[in-house]
Design a protein around this motif. Structure first.
Motif, PDB file in Angstrom:
ATOM      1  N   UNK A 119     -12.417  25.696 -19.112  1.00  0.00           N
ATOM      2  CA  UNK A 119     -13.045  25.768 -20.293  1.00  0.00           C
ATOM      3  C   UNK A 119     -14.022  25.138 -20.657  1.00  0.00           C
ATOM      4  N   UNK A 120     -14.575  23.675 -20.531  1.00  0.00           N
ATOM      5  CA  UNK A 120     -15.713  23.537 -20.985  1.00  0.00           C
ATOM      6  C   UNK A 120     -17.038  23.848 -20.677  1.00  0.00           C
ATOM      7  N   UNK A 121     -17.255  24.126 -19.472  1.00  0.00           N
ATOM      8  CA  UNK A 121     -18.283  24.165 -19.045  1.00  0.00           C
ATOM      9  C   UNK A 121     -18.277  26.226 -19.176  1.00  0.00           C
ATOM     10  N   UNK A 122     -17.470  27.077 -19.389  1.00  0.00           N
ATOM     11  CA  UNK A 122     -17.426  28.068 -19.671  1.00  0.00           C
ATOM     12  C   UNK A 122     -18.126  28.445 -21.219  1.00  0.00           C
ATOM     13  N   UNK A 123     -17.817  27.525 -21.953  1.00  0.00           N
ATOM     14  CA  UNK A 123     -17.986  27.483 -23.297  1.00  0.00           C
ATOM     15  C   UNK A 123     -19.048  26.871 -23.990  1.00  0.00           C
ATOM     16  N   UNK A 124     -20.016  25.807 -22.577  1.00  0.00           N
ATOM     17  CA  UNK A 124     -21.496  25.977 -22.867  1.00  0.00           C
ATOM     18  C   UNK A 124     -22.268  26.264 -21.957  1.00  0.00           C
ATOM     19  N   UNK A 125     -21.495  27.781 -21.271  1.00  0.00           N
ATOM     20  CA  UNK A 125     -22.406  28.357 -19.861  1.00  0.00           C
ATOM     21  C   UNK A 125     -22.791  29.754 -21.259  1.00  0.00           C
ATOM     22  N   UNK A 126     -21.758  30.290 -21.255  1.00  0.00           N
ATOM     23  CA  UNK A 126     -21.591  31.824 -22.024  1.00  0.00           C
ATOM     24  C   UNK A 126     -20.841  31.633 -23.875  1.00  0.00           C
ATOM     25  N   UNK A 127     -20.799  30.773 -24.108  1.00  0.00           N
ATOM     26  CA  UNK A 127     -20.283  30.453 -25.931  1.00  0.00           C
ATOM     27  C   UNK A 127     -20.513  31.724 -26.446  1.00  0.00           C
ATOM     28  N   UNK A 128     -21.180  33.100 -25.669  1.00  0.00           N
ATOM     29  CA  UNK A 128     -20.414  34.502 -26.266  1.00  0.00           C
ATOM     30  C   UNK A 128     -19.153  34.780 -26.750  1.00  0.00           C
TER      31      UNK A 128
END
Length: 377
Positions: A119-128
């Motif tokens: 989840x943390x990596x996803x928010x960082x890479x793809x905040x859309x």
């Protein structure tokens, strides 16, 4: 030398690709459609379609997808058009969701490059995307977005340049077997051919030889939501996505029109239509409100309400895999229908298979699971 005469009934993307592959192999091709190339009533419209190589529908599709990718590039080269933009693809959901598990299993079976982001990596890479703490993203770098209407037109243009006769606004009024092939009737014209390829999309059961096929017509609705930051939602920063959340499920496409992302809600259902001629041209307010709620919850960069809504008809089979092969009970006929919402990306290889079956009666591609006469649930 006599060239085989082949009629292609329906010039949506699969029929168009079949006409192209037949014509370039020397067949005398007549391709007929009730509407114009790239029309907005069937399953070959809507501005964007997904291409992906890691396939939740089953790892046995991967060889077909690889060949299809090559053929998309061949069509682009042949017609000097841009049809497929590789922007990557995301599957987003909890790790135990069946689609997330299926995508990871497919990637592992074929050794396909992919990344699993917490989840943390996803928010960082793809905040859309708004990602919950218990969700992951699976990133498929060999995925992208297709342009459906230009693709249909490009395939038909390539077919014509190879010698095919493409006839829009030619509804098929009758089809019947003859001693040596088939007679196709459209208005006051008859076309006598050696082989017929039926690629009618959701209109399958309007044709007498296809009336008993297990194809159900469903309504698919797409919504476009304007975005606040256009640059962040273009293909170079936003992959295509399949979202599986406890509150909503949809496919999501980057901005192609300079204004809006497109979502196709899955959790709101795809209602059954009695006939594609009864396709409603918009969505009711309840659907729009529910789609807006999904976008507001999971796509934080969108504005509150859809700026555009479009509807399409598609044919679904009970197991949601296509009917592709010789038409049971008939000679010299191939059927290609029931693509169940995931056939567009595979259309070039399906067209190659259709040409194989029409000209040779067999194909080197493995289409066992798509056999029209298979046992269905």
């Amino acid at each position: 030398m006599t060239h085989p005469r082949v009629a292609v009934v329906g010039t949506g993307v699969v029929g168009a690709m079949t006409a192209w592959r037949l014509a370039r192999r020397g067949a005398e091709v007549t391709a007929l459609d009730t509407y114009s190339p790239g029309h907005d009533r069937g399953a070959s419209a809507g501005e964007s379609r997904i291409f992906r190589t890691i396939y939740k529908e089953g790892p046995d599709y991967v060889p077909l997808l690889r060949r299809s990718g090559d053929l998309w590039r061949e069509l682009e080269s042949t017609t000097a058009t841009s049809l497929l933009t590789m922007c990557g693809g995301l599957t987003i959901g909890r790790p135990d969701h069946p689609d997330v598990r299926a995508v990871r299993a497919c990637a592992e079976e074929h050794g396909l490059h992919h990344e699993v982001l917490d989840a943390a990596q996803a928010r960082s890479r793809f905040p859309q995307h708004r990602v919950d703490d218990d969700e992951v993203m699976v990133l498929d770098p060999a995925a992208g977005v297709l342009r459906p209407e230009p693709a249909v037109q490009a395939a038909l243009r390539a077919a014509e340049e190879a010698g095919a006769s493409v006839l829009p606004y030619h509804p098929v009024d009758g089809v019947r077997e003859t001693g040596n092939g088939w007679r196709i009737t459209s208005g006051d014209r008859d076309f006598d051919v050696d082989h017929v390829v039926f690629a009618p999309g959701p209109w399958a059961r309007r044709l007498e030889p296809l009336k008993t096929l297990p194809v159900e017509i469903r309504l698919i609705t797409a919504c476009w939501f304007a975005v606040r930051d256009t640059a962040a939602h273009r293909p170079d920063r936003l992959p295509i996505a399949v979202r599986r959340h406890r509150e909503a499920g949809f496919s999501c496409f980057p901005v192609l029109d300079g204004v809006a992302v497109k979502i196709v809600p899955h959790h709101l259902g795809w209602p059954v239509l009695d006939d594609p001629g009864g396709l409603p041209r918009s969505a009711d307010p309840e659907f729009a409100r529910a789609a807006s709620a999904a976008a507001a919850r999971l796509l934080p960069g969108t504005t509150p309400h859809p700026i555009r809504i479009a509807t399409f008809a598609e044919g679904f089979t009970p197991d949601e895999h296509a009917l592709l092969g010789p038409l049971p009970g008939h000679r010299n006929a191939t059927v290609m229908t029931g693509f169940s919402g995931h056939g567009f990306k595979l259309a070039p290889v399906f067209g190659e298979i259709g040409a194989d079956l029409a000209l040779r009666g067999a194909t080197g591609h493995d289409i066992t699971r798509l056999a029209p006469g298979r046992q269905l649930p």
